[in-house]
Design a protein around this motif. Structure first.
Motif, PDB file in Angstrom:
ATOM      1  N   CYS A  34     -16.803  71.626 118.249  1.00 20.17           N
ATOM      2  CA  CYS A  34     -17.636  71.375 117.072  1.00 20.17           C
ATOM      3  C   CYS A  34     -17.689  72.658 116.252  1.00 20.17           C
ATOM      4  O   CYS A  34     -18.517  73.543 116.500  1.00 20.17           O
ATOM      5  N   GLU A  35     -16.778  72.782 115.288  1.00 19.00           N
ATOM      6  CA  GLU A  35     -16.695  74.006 114.511  1.00 19.00           C
ATOM      7  C   GLU A  35     -17.961  74.294 113.713  1.00 19.00           C
ATOM      8  O   GLU A  35     -18.371  75.449 113.575  1.00 19.00           O
ATOM      9  N   GLN A  36     -18.587  73.255 113.191  1.00 22.24           N
ATOM     10  CA  GLN A  36     -19.844  73.449 112.477  1.00 22.24           C
ATOM     11  C   GLN A  36     -20.904  74.039 113.404  1.00 22.24           C
ATOM     12  O   GLN A  36     -21.658  74.939 113.017  1.00 22.24           O
ATOM     13  N   GLY A  37     -20.930  73.556 114.640  1.00 20.80           N
ATOM     14  CA  GLY A  37     -21.877  74.074 115.617  1.00 20.80           C
ATOM     15  C   GLY A  37     -21.572  75.508 116.026  1.00 20.80           C
ATOM     16  O   GLY A  37     -22.481  76.320 116.215  1.00 20.80           O
ATOM     17  N   ILE A  38     -20.278  75.827 116.152  1.00 19.42           N
ATOM     18  CA  ILE A  38     -19.888  77.196 116.526  1.00 19.42           C
ATOM     19  C   ILE A  38     -20.379  78.194 115.496  1.00 19.42           C
ATOM     20  O   ILE A  38     -21.006  79.206 115.827  1.00 19.42           O
ATOM     21  N   VAL A  39     -20.101  77.927 114.230  1.00 22.86           N
ATOM     22  CA  VAL A  39     -20.500  78.865 113.177  1.00 22.86           C
ATOM     23  C   VAL A  39     -22.014  78.848 112.979  1.00 22.86           C
ATOM     24  O   VAL A  39     -22.637  79.905 112.786  1.00 22.86           O
TER      25      VAL A  39
END
Length: 361
Positions: A95-100
């Protein structure tokens, strides 16, 4: 999807490229001990060394992302979890949104958040977090809060067989956003010093790593802790007939074109921009005022690529000194192809033709 991406990453790791490199970028895989406190490292090993130093020198530093716990698909985080523990180096969900988003919060609490997006092609789900949260965090709070400790690492660019989902160069998207920096190294020594500077810089930064060079680019890298200045371009080859500007993996291709042009009596000045935002206009301007000509090359599509911004700025600053239109040799305005990648890429011959055309204008 995760297993598919991992398989692709392993195949990238074993890639032996046919793409030419300068004499300073000889293909090797293992680090070789050299003299005077340096080691011969490839690019991924230099990044790994920088991450070890960052975690070792700052207990507030954390590395996280998809599969970083076992070393990542390109092995850049190998050994970090074993040395620093799973509380400081840990896997995240896909989940790239969650990572950032997590990285923004971690940095806002005074930590050094080093987030990895497995491929730059998959950074777009995190686009809102980067441009609407990280980039504006300091501004919207009137400098009361910031997430300047955030560094987003991501492999970008062509790799030889990646196709349209593993080969893109999205750097220009982020160059349009005030509040973040965009940095791209060309070699192992540059990668280590620039990455450490990014991690310690008081601003959020997107650090694009040219995946093509992970195992191909090799040079002597100091073993100690060092930083290289951001927003300072480097003239890596002096010349008087035309200025060439590029970044990342494209520098080795441009260097080959410069060598071939020299055989035909054309003297090329080659500049590595290194930091795209904020970029070093003064160095490029000084060079163009000397040569009277400018050529820019990057892998991203030509329309809206960062080369267009460089071209516009230099025309404004050097119009009376230009002896030919600014040339751009870039990727095509198409999705990144698979079997037709050689036609898409800005190759040595394309650059050489543009050099001769510009000089003979």
């Amino acid at each position: 999807m995760s297993s598919c991406v991992k398989r692709f990453g392993r195949s990238c790791a074993s890639l032996v490229s046919k793409r030419g490199l300068s004499t300073s970028c000889i293909q090797k895989d293992a680090a070789v001990v050299a003299e005077n406190g340096v080691k011969s490292l490839n690019l991924y090993s230099a990044i790994n060394q920088a991450l070890h130093i960052a975690l070792d020198t700052d207990p507030r530093a954390y590395v996280f992302g998809e599969d970083v716990g076992f070393g990542g698909v390109f092995r850049c985080t190998t050994g970090l979890a074993d040395r620093f523990g799973r509380s400081r180096v840990f896997n995240t969900p896909l989940c790239e949104q969650g990572i950032v988003g997590f990285g923004i919060g971690l940095a806002a609490m005074g930590n050094r958040a080093i987030a990895e997006i497995q491929f730059a092609d998959y950074i777009f789900p995190a686009f809102d977090q980067i441009v609407n949260e990280a980039a504006k965090f300091r501004y919207r709070s009137g400098n009361q809060f910031n997430c300047g400790g955030l560094t987003i690492r991501t492999p970008y660019g062509a790799v030889g067989h990646g196709g349209h989902y593993h080969s893109q160069s999205p750097e220009a998207f982020f160059c349009h956003v005030p509040g973040i920096k965009v940095v791209i190294p060309r070699s192992p020594k540059q990668a280590k010093g620039l990455l450490l500077s990014c991690i310690r810089d008081p601003n959020p930064i997107v650090f694009f790593e040219p995946k093509w060079l992970y195992r191909l680019a090799v040079e002597d890298v100091p073993e100690d802790d060092y930083m290289l200045p951001l927003s300072e371009a480097e003239v890596i080859r002096q010349g008087c007939d035309i200025t060439l500007v590029g970044w990342g993996a494209q520098l080795s291709i441009m260097e080959q074109a410069c060598l071939d042009a020299e055989k035909e009596g054309i003297s090329c000045e080659l500049i590595d921009l290194k930091t795209l935002i904020p970029w070093d206009k003064e160095t490029v301007e000084a060079s163009v005022k000397k040569t009277g000509r400018l050529l820019i090359s990057h892998e991203a599509p030509v329309t809206g690529g960062f080369g267009a911004e460089i071209s516009a700025s230099i025309i404004e600053r050097c119009f009376s000194r230009l002896e030919a239109p600014v040339a751009r040799v870039c990727g095509l305005d198409t999705p990144f192809p698979l079997v037709f990648e050689p036609f898409y890429m800005p190759t040595k011959n394309k650059i050489l033709d543009a050099i001769k055309s510009t000089v003979n204008y």
